[in-house]
Design a protein around this motif. Sequence first.
Motif, PDB file in Angstrom:
ATOM      1  N   ILE A  80      76.242  22.910 -11.246  1.00  0.00           N
ATOM      2  CA  ILE A  80      75.766  24.331 -10.654  1.00  0.00           C
ATOM      3  C   ILE A  80      74.284  23.954  -9.946  1.00  0.00           C
ATOM      4  CG2 ILE A  80      76.615  25.792 -12.473  1.00  0.00           C
ATOM      5  CD1 ILE A  80      73.536  26.117 -13.682  1.00  0.00           C
ATOM      6  N   ALA A  81      74.098  24.688  -9.040  1.00  0.00           N
ATOM      7  CA  ALA A  81      72.725  24.720  -8.289  1.00  0.00           C
ATOM      8  C   ALA A  81      71.737  25.756  -8.686  1.00  0.00           C
ATOM      9  CB  ALA A  81      73.167  24.623  -6.681  1.00  0.00           C
ATOM     10  N   THR A  82      70.584  25.223  -8.556  1.00  0.00           N
ATOM     11  CA  THR A  82      69.454  26.250  -9.050  1.00  0.00           C
ATOM     12  C   THR A  82      68.295  25.858  -7.766  1.00  0.00           C
ATOM     13  OG1 THR A  82      68.341  24.786 -10.590  1.00  0.00           O
ATOM     14  CG2 THR A  82      69.907  26.456 -11.642  1.00  0.00           C
ATOM     15  N   ASN A  83      67.650  27.116  -7.398  1.00  0.00           N
ATOM     16  CA  ASN A  83      66.684  26.964  -6.399  1.00  0.00           C
ATOM     17  C   ASN A  83      65.438  27.352  -7.097  1.00  0.00           C
ATOM     18  OD1 ASN A  83      68.481  26.109  -4.236  1.00  0.00           O
ATOM     19  ND2 ASN A  83      69.267  28.309  -4.490  1.00  0.00           N
ATOM     20  N   GLU A  84      64.403  26.693  -6.563  1.00  0.00           N
ATOM     21  CA  GLU A  84      63.020  27.085  -6.845  1.00  0.00           C
ATOM     22  C   GLU A  84      62.337  27.247  -5.558  1.00  0.00           C
ATOM     23  OE1 GLU A  84      59.138  25.378  -9.385  1.00  0.00           O
ATOM     24  OE2 GLU A  84      60.816  24.062  -8.967  1.00  0.00           O
ATOM     25  N   ASN A  85      61.726  28.442  -5.294  1.00  0.00           N
ATOM     26  CA  ASN A  85      60.745  28.552  -4.126  1.00  0.00           C
ATOM     27  C   ASN A  85      59.426  28.453  -4.524  1.00  0.00           C
ATOM     28  OD1 ASN A  85      63.241  29.175  -2.338  1.00  0.00           O
ATOM     29  ND2 ASN A  85      63.479  30.839  -3.676  1.00  0.00           N
ATOM     30  N   TYR A  86      58.626  27.834  -3.909  1.00  0.00           N
ATOM     31  CA  TYR A  86      56.985  27.802  -4.129  1.00  0.00           C
ATOM     32  C   TYR A  86      56.281  27.471  -3.028  1.00  0.00           C
ATOM     33  CZ  TYR A  86      57.704  22.673  -4.283  1.00  0.00           C
ATOM     34  OH  TYR A  86      58.107  21.431  -3.992  1.00  0.00           O
ATOM     35  N   THR A  87      55.054  27.641  -2.971  1.00  0.00           N
ATOM     36  CA  THR A  87      54.222  27.341  -1.941  1.00  0.00           C
ATOM     37  C   THR A  87      53.169  25.968  -2.092  1.00  0.00           C
ATOM     38  OG1 THR A  87      53.748  29.951  -1.355  1.00  0.00           O
ATOM     39  CG2 THR A  87      52.409  28.137  -0.490  1.00  0.00           C
ATOM     40  N   ASN A  88      53.321  25.177  -1.496  1.00  0.00           N
ATOM     41  CA  ASN A  88      52.721  23.782  -1.631  1.00  0.00           C
ATOM     42  C   ASN A  88      51.376  23.797  -1.580  1.00  0.00           C
ATOM     43  OD1 ASN A  88      52.366  23.261   0.919  1.00  0.00           O
ATOM     44  ND2 ASN A  88      54.143  21.766   1.143  1.00  0.00           N
TER      45      ASN A  88
END
Length: 70
Positions: free
Chosen positions: A25-33
């Motif tokens: 399964i694929a999980t995505n994490e979104n963030y600002t570096n």
Amino acid sequence: MLSSADISEPEIKNLESGRVANFTIATNENYTNAKGEKVEQTEWHRVSAWGKTVDIIEKLLTKGSHVAIE
């Protein structure tokens, strides 16, 4: 808990000790570096299931299914 909108096609195997289902399964994490850039990071997780759970996976899951695993 892992929640995914993308899974690989489950592979069902019959072993001497019983049946097993394997898929990823694929999980995505979104963030600002630190530079202020938006980043999307995808991680792939290998999943194995045994017993009666294999029957459920075989009937309900196909490539691209949505799934939550706890």
